[in-house]
Every structure is written in C-alpha cells, then in structure tokens.
Design a protein around this motif. Sequence first.
Motif, PDB file in Angstrom:
ATOM      1  N   LYS A   1       0.829  -1.208   0.000  1.00  0.00           N
ATOM      2  CA  LYS A   1       0.000   0.000   0.000  1.00  0.00           C
ATOM      3  C   LYS A   1       0.862   1.256   0.000  1.00  0.00           C
ATOM      4  CE  LYS A   1      -4.136  -2.002   1.945  1.00  0.00           C
ATOM      5  NZ  LYS A   1      -5.213  -1.894   2.910  1.00  0.00           N
ATOM      6  N   LEU A   2       1.925   1.233   0.788  1.00  0.00           N
ATOM      7  CA  LEU A   2       2.796   2.410   0.838  1.00  0.00           C
ATOM      8  C   LEU A   2       3.561   2.598  -0.468  1.00  0.00           C
ATOM      9  CD1 LEU A   2       4.223   2.189   4.477  1.00  0.00           C
ATOM     10  CD2 LEU A   2       2.508   3.796   3.591  1.00  0.00           C
ATOM     11  N   SER A   3       4.019   1.512  -1.066  1.00  0.00           N
ATOM     12  CA  SER A   3       4.793   1.638  -2.299  1.00  0.00           C
ATOM     13  C   SER A   3       3.931   2.155  -3.449  1.00  0.00           C
ATOM     14  CB  SER A   3       5.470   0.324  -2.673  1.00  0.00           C
ATOM     15  OG  SER A   3       4.511  -0.655  -2.978  1.00  0.00           O
ATOM     16  N   SER A   4       2.621   1.897  -3.397  1.00  0.00           N
ATOM     17  CA  SER A   4       1.758   2.451  -4.445  1.00  0.00           C
ATOM     18  C   SER A   4       1.556   3.951  -4.256  1.00  0.00           C
ATOM     19  CB  SER A   4       0.412   1.724  -4.482  1.00  0.00           C
ATOM     20  OG  SER A   4      -0.360   2.048  -3.346  1.00  0.00           O
ATOM     21  N   LYS A   5       1.586   4.406  -3.008  1.00  0.00           N
ATOM     22  CA  LYS A   5       1.431   5.841  -2.734  1.00  0.00           C
ATOM     23  C   LYS A   5       2.753   6.605  -2.840  1.00  0.00           C
ATOM     24  CE  LYS A   5      -2.466   5.532   0.457  1.00  0.00           C
ATOM     25  NZ  LYS A   5      -2.931   5.830   1.815  1.00  0.00           N
ATOM     26  N   PHE A   6       3.848   5.911  -2.543  1.00  0.00           N
ATOM     27  CA  PHE A   6       5.175   6.538  -2.519  1.00  0.00           C
ATOM     28  C   PHE A   6       6.156   5.727  -3.355  1.00  0.00           C
ATOM     29  CE2 PHE A   6       2.965   7.560   1.409  1.00  0.00           C
ATOM     30  CZ  PHE A   6       3.042   8.940   1.448  1.00  0.00           C
ATOM     31  N   PRO A   7       5.955   5.686  -4.675  1.00  0.00           N
ATOM     32  CA  PRO A   7       6.844   4.878  -5.520  1.00  0.00           C
ATOM     33  C   PRO A   7       8.283   5.385  -5.461  1.00  0.00           C
ATOM     34  CG  PRO A   7       5.413   6.268  -6.855  1.00  0.00           C
ATOM     35  CD  PRO A   7       4.970   6.431  -5.436  1.00  0.00           C
ATOM     36  N   GLY A   8       9.208   4.440  -5.395  1.00  0.00           N
ATOM     37  CA  GLY A   8      10.626   4.781  -5.381  1.00  0.00           C
ATOM     38  C   GLY A   8      11.157   5.200  -4.026  1.00  0.00           C
ATOM     39  N   GLU A   9      10.281   5.363  -3.059  1.00  0.00           N
ATOM     40  CA  GLU A   9      10.695   5.783  -1.717  1.00  0.00           C
ATOM     41  C   GLU A   9      11.191   4.555  -0.940  1.00  0.00           C
ATOM     42  OE1 GLU A   9      11.460   8.856   0.699  1.00  0.00           O
ATOM     43  OE2 GLU A   9      10.384   9.096  -1.184  1.00  0.00           O
ATOM     44  N   PRO A  10      12.328   4.646  -0.244  1.00  0.00           N
ATOM     45  CA  PRO A  10      12.786   3.498   0.567  1.00  0.00           C
ATOM     46  C   PRO A  10      11.857   3.313   1.783  1.00  0.00           C
ATOM     47  CG  PRO A  10      14.237   5.389   0.869  1.00  0.00           C
ATOM     48  CD  PRO A  10      13.250   5.780  -0.186  1.00  0.00           C
ATOM     49  N   LEU A  11      11.140   2.197   1.794  1.00  0.00           N
ATOM     50  CA  LEU A  11      10.126   1.970   2.824  1.00  0.00           C
ATOM     51  C   LEU A  11      10.588   1.077   3.968  1.00  0.00           C
ATOM     52  CD1 LEU A  11       7.066   1.532   0.461  1.00  0.00           C
ATOM     53  CD2 LEU A  11       7.711   3.556   1.768  1.00  0.00           C
ATOM     54  N   GLU A  12      11.673   0.330   3.766  1.00  0.00           N
ATOM     55  CA  GLU A  12      12.133  -0.597   4.806  1.00  0.00           C
ATOM     56  C   GLU A  12      12.356   0.094   6.159  1.00  0.00           C
ATOM     57  OE1 GLU A  12      12.230  -3.976   4.997  1.00  0.00           O
ATOM     58  OE2 GLU A  12      11.156  -3.769   3.103  1.00  0.00           O
ATOM     59  N   PRO A  13      13.002   1.268   6.195  1.00  0.00           N
ATOM     60  CA  PRO A  13      13.187   1.915   7.500  1.00  0.00           C
ATOM     61  C   PRO A  13      11.859   2.271   8.176  1.00  0.00           C
ATOM     62  CG  PRO A  13      14.593   2.942   5.848  1.00  0.00           C
ATOM     63  CD  PRO A  13      13.689   1.997   5.130  1.00  0.00           C
ATOM     64  N   ILE A  14      10.891   2.648   7.382  1.00  0.00           N
ATOM     65  CA  ILE A  14       9.576   2.983   7.940  1.00  0.00           C
ATOM     66  C   ILE A  14       8.901   1.728   8.481  1.00  0.00           C
ATOM     67  CG2 ILE A  14       7.260   3.808   7.347  1.00  0.00           C
ATOM     68  CD1 ILE A  14       8.717   5.663   5.294  1.00  0.00           C
ATOM     69  N   LEU A  15       8.947   0.653   7.709  1.00  0.00           N
ATOM     70  CA  LEU A  15       8.346  -0.613   8.152  1.00  0.00           C
ATOM     71  C   LEU A  15       9.040  -1.125   9.404  1.00  0.00           C
ATOM     72  CD1 LEU A  15       7.928  -2.287   4.654  1.00  0.00           C
ATOM     73  CD2 LEU A  15       6.140  -1.250   6.052  1.00  0.00           C
ATOM     74  N   ASP A  16      10.368  -1.032   9.426  1.00  0.00           N
ATOM     75  CA  ASP A  16      11.112  -1.451  10.619  1.00  0.00           C
ATOM     76  C   ASP A  16      10.702  -0.633  11.834  1.00  0.00           C
ATOM     77  OD1 ASP A  16      12.443  -3.344   9.106  1.00  0.00           O
ATOM     78  OD2 ASP A  16      14.240  -2.105   8.830  1.00  0.00           O
ATOM     79  N   ARG A  17      10.508   0.654  11.621  1.00  0.00           N
ATOM     80  CA  ARG A  17      10.152   1.556  12.721  1.00  0.00           C
ATOM     81  C   ARG A  17       8.766   1.232  13.298  1.00  0.00           C
ATOM     82  NH1 ARG A  17      11.954   4.352  16.864  1.00  0.00           N
ATOM     83  NH2 ARG A  17      10.771   6.243  17.216  1.00  0.00           N
ATOM     84  N   VAL A  18       7.772   1.001  12.438  1.00  0.00           N
ATOM     85  CA  VAL A  18       6.435   0.695  12.959  1.00  0.00           C
ATOM     86  C   VAL A  18       6.403  -0.668  13.648  1.00  0.00           C
ATOM     87  CG1 VAL A  18       5.172   2.260  11.426  1.00  0.00           C
ATOM     88  CG2 VAL A  18       5.539  -0.111  10.727  1.00  0.00           C
ATOM     89  N   VAL A  19       7.241  -1.597  13.197  1.00  0.00           N
ATOM     90  CA  VAL A  19       7.353  -2.889  13.890  1.00  0.00           C
ATOM     91  C   VAL A  19       8.017  -2.683  15.244  1.00  0.00           C
ATOM     92  CG1 VAL A  19       8.517  -5.135  13.851  1.00  0.00           C
ATOM     93  CG2 VAL A  19       7.344  -4.309  11.811  1.00  0.00           C
ATOM     94  N   GLU A  20       9.100  -1.917  15.257  1.00  0.00           N
ATOM     95  CA  GLU A  20       9.845  -1.637  16.482  1.00  0.00           C
ATOM     96  C   GLU A  20       8.951  -0.970  17.534  1.00  0.00           C
ATOM     97  OE1 GLU A  20      13.113   1.703  17.515  1.00  0.00           O
ATOM     98  OE2 GLU A  20      13.629   0.386  15.827  1.00  0.00           O
ATOM     99  N   LEU A  21       8.090  -0.088  17.090  1.00  0.00           N
ATOM    100  CA  LEU A  21       7.192   0.614  18.007  1.00  0.00           C
ATOM    101  C   LEU A  21       5.981  -0.234  18.412  1.00  0.00           C
ATOM    102  CD1 LEU A  21       7.283   4.152  16.365  1.00  0.00           C
ATOM    103  CD2 LEU A  21       8.304   3.468  18.550  1.00  0.00           C
ATOM    104  N   GLY A  22       5.817  -1.386  17.778  1.00  0.00           N
ATOM    105  CA  GLY A  22       4.720  -2.278  18.121  1.00  0.00           C
ATOM    106  C   GLY A  22       3.417  -1.959  17.413  1.00  0.00           C
TER     107      GLY A  22
END
Length: 150
Positions: A36-57
């Motif tokens: 869903k994020l990659s369709s809204k933000f193509p080309g944007e590195p999303l792994e750090p964001i995904l890691d962050r939301v997992v880290e925060l629970g």
Amino acid sequence: MANNLPETGSRQEQAYQAALALLTRRDHSRLELSQKLSSKFPGEPLEPILDRVVELGYQCDRRFAEIFVRSRVARLQGPVRIKQELRQRGVEQVLIEQAMSQQSFNWFSIAEEALSRKFSGIAEDPKERARRQRFLAYRGFSMDVIRELV
C-alpha cells in the motif's frame, strides 16, 4: 532513520504518517503495508519505515495472523482458505501455524453451520450433494470434513 523519526514534511515523514493512518484503521501484514505504501510513494525506501512501525509495536505479523484467523472463523471459513489467504498476505508459515493452533476450532461444526446457513434440508440427489461439496470446498474446508458432512 535509525531511532529518529523522519524530518517533518519530507516524503519519509509522509510515508510514515500514511503507515500510521493505515494501521489505525486495521491491522495489516508487513507485506500488505509495504504494498500500500509503495503504491502511494513509488521509489521511496520503505524498509526503514516498516522497521520503525514494527519496532514501536504498531505492526506485528503474529498479531495480524491471530486477528485474521478469528475474523475468518467468524465468517465461517475453513482452515485451507484461511491459511492460503495468510500466505498471500506474506505471513510466515510458522506464524500461520501458531495462529491456527492457538484456539482449537471444531471445523466440522463450523462447516455444518456454514452449510445450514446456505442450504436447507438434506441433499438427496447427486447434483445437490456436489453443489454443497463445492460450496464447502470454496469456503476452505478439508475433503474429510466435507465428505463427513455431505
């Protein structure tokens, strides 16, 4: 983006806020969220964001799988279909098995209820029995349960 939040106003911050907005509506698997994020933000590195939301629970595939299993059982779906849908959503097999085994479901009674809601009476002719078998197979019940029930 280690432990710091993205800069305010940046594309990373917008993607992070979009991830939070999606997760406040309902739980998502990591793969769903990424898609869903990659369709809204193509080309944007999303792994750090995904890691962050997992880290925060905020996102957890284990929790997603547990909630997903309960919701699908409430819809009277069978284990085959539930497992397939979880795999399509990128949930690891170990987490699927844990979620499925956390509660002991009586698949026969769930299939029986699904069948009774859809059909009335006893299937006398072979065409009607086949129709009911297809219905239960589509719902994701094993052939053992279907044979015993129909």
